[in-house]
Design an enzyme around this catalytic site. Structure first.
Site, PDB file in Angstrom:
ATOM      1  N   ASP A  53      -0.214 -27.209  -9.290  1.00 41.65           N
ATOM      2  CA  ASP A  53      -0.073 -28.167  -8.192  1.00 41.65           C
ATOM      3  C   ASP A  53       1.427 -28.474  -8.084  1.00 41.65           C
ATOM      4  O   ASP A  53       2.007 -29.072  -8.991  1.00 41.65           O
ATOM      5  CB  ASP A  53      -0.881 -29.426  -8.545  1.00 41.65           C
ATOM      6  CG  ASP A  53      -0.681 -30.540  -7.528  1.00 41.65           C
ATOM      7  OD1 ASP A  53       0.139 -30.367  -6.600  1.00 41.65           O
ATOM      8  OD2 ASP A  53      -1.338 -31.583  -7.675  1.00 41.65           O
ATOM      9  N   TYR A 143       4.730 -32.518  10.723  1.00 41.18           N
ATOM     10  CA  TYR A 143       5.149 -31.251  10.102  1.00 41.18           C
ATOM     11  C   TYR A 143       6.594 -30.929  10.503  1.00 41.18           C
ATOM     12  O   TYR A 143       7.439 -30.617   9.657  1.00 41.18           O
ATOM     13  CB  TYR A 143       4.186 -30.160  10.570  1.00 41.18           C
ATOM     14  CG  TYR A 143       4.546 -28.745  10.193  1.00 41.18           C
ATOM     15  CD1 TYR A 143       4.595 -28.333   8.870  1.00 41.18           C
ATOM     16  CD2 TYR A 143       4.799 -27.794  11.187  1.00 41.18           C
ATOM     17  CE1 TYR A 143       4.889 -27.013   8.548  1.00 41.18           C
ATOM     18  CE2 TYR A 143       5.090 -26.481  10.867  1.00 41.18           C
ATOM     19  CZ  TYR A 143       5.139 -26.098   9.554  1.00 41.18           C
ATOM     20  OH  TYR A 143       5.427 -24.796   9.234  1.00 41.18           O
TER      21      TYR A 143
HETATM   22  C1  AKB Z   1       2.135 -23.873  12.766  1.00 41.59           C
HETATM   23  O1  AKB Z   1       1.563 -23.493  13.813  1.00 41.59           O
HETATM   24  O2  AKB Z   1       2.088 -25.034  12.347  1.00 41.59           O
HETATM   25  C2  AKB Z   1       2.948 -22.873  11.987  1.00 41.59           C
HETATM   26  C3  AKB Z   1       4.398 -22.926  12.360  1.00 41.59           C
HETATM   27  C4  AKB Z   1       4.850 -22.475  13.683  1.00 41.59           C
HETATM   28  O3  AKB Z   1       5.196 -23.317  11.562  1.00 41.59           O
HETATM   29  N1  AKB Z   1       2.437 -21.556  12.190  1.00 41.59           N
END
Ligand code: AKB
Length: 318
Positions: A53, A143
């Protein structure tokens, strides 16, 4: 004691193919594969494998010391679509694991890090066509925010502590050995499976929404080429733009139809369409071409041929 290369997230989409490729090139015993779960692909067990992990700092350090790890490919992340469902978990996983590694490099436990960034670092205010290496970056997903912060940390550790960290902003990746999970661009993998299994696919991305994409073989080659490039050639220590091809769902659908004329494509955009709409359509990767000689090999046609051929065998279809 000989030095080992460590792949974190070896059972994932990039990790699987990168591990197999590195082992083929440098020998099975030289590459330690790790993941939080046992691999379903038996080939990954043909060399050293450990359950790990990455957010467990002590275990990460112990593994690096036990195997005398030199280079680490860090391929663990929560991707864009899943990250919107679990924002705090995405931030914790994506940031903590990178910082753990950068600290290990600072403490001289490891020497080199490859860490993936993404086109998700760009946002709705970024120029969409031929997006430059340096431009407006206002990502609108957790993200993307974590990847942009990660890029800043990588450059900071390079400038401040001379840590040899290298990075690529991956476009959407298309592969057949292992599937992606939780990304916005995953549709471009699913479509091939569904075309072969059901002869139809409903895309959650709208018909003409163009995104930058790349076949996995190009992505793995880019990863290894950048990691092996002479340090003095690398002018960018945040993350390199990287381009392969760009297409929308209707265009990938048409390339499948060329081989499977009965294939039917429908559209039912969901929350992932909004994420896709915030990203570039095409990428300027001239810095990668100049600094470490990057050139892609696959276009949509060759990728579709390879994907359908290999998936047909994998899925045991005639
Ligand atoms: C996503 O779709 O989140 C990934 C990326 C483009 O980083 N494939």
């Amino acid at each position: 004691m000989k030095r080992t290369t460590l792949v974190l997230g070896a059972c994932g989409q990039i990790g699987t193919e990168l591990t197999l490729n590195l082992r083929e090139k440098y020998g099975k015993d030289t590459v330690l594969a790790t993941d939080i779960m046992e691999p379903s692909l038996i080939e990954l067990k043909e060399g050293p494998f450990e359950i790990l992990d990455v957010s467990d700092t002590n275990s990460l350090r112990e593994i690096c010391e036990k195997y005398n790890v030199n280079t680490v490919y860090h391929l663990v992340a929560m991707l864009s679509a899943k990250g919107e469902k679990f924002p705090m978990e995405a931030w914790d996983l994506n940031m903590r694991s990178l910082l753990n590694l950068l600290e290990l490099a600072k403490g001289k436990v490891i020497e080199k890090i490859f860490w993936p960034s993404s086109i998700a670092v760009f946002g709705p205010t970024t120029p969409k066509q031929n997006t430059p290496q340096q431009t407006v970056m206002e990502p609108s997903t957790v993200y993307g925010i974590s990847k942009l912060a990660g890029e800043r940390w990588c450059e900071y550790y390079f400038n401040k502590y001379n840590i040899d960290v290298r990075s690529i902003r991956y476009p959407g990746l298309i592969s057949w050995k292992s599937q992606p999970g939780g990304g916005t661009t995953d549709y471009a993998v699913e479509i091939y499976y569904k075309a072969l299994e059901e002869g139809k696919y409903t895309s959650y991305i709208s018909k003409y929404r163009t995104l930058p994409m790349m076949y996995i073989e190009d992505a793995v080659r880019a990863t290894i080429e950048l990691t092996n490039a002479p340090s003095e050639n690398l002018k960018i220590r945040s993350s390199y733009n990287l381009a392969g091809m760009s297409f929308d769902p209707s265009t990938i659908g048409a390339s499948i139809k060329n081989i499977l004329p009965e294939f039917k494509l429908n559209f039912n955009p969901d929350y992932r369409e909004e994420i896709a709409a915030s990203w570039p359509e095409s990428i300027d990767d001239s810095a990668a071409r100049l600094d470490w000689g990057w050139t892609p090999k696959y276009d949509l046609k060759t990728m579709t041929e390879v994907m359908l051929k290999n998936l047909r065998t994998k899925l045991q279809l005639s």
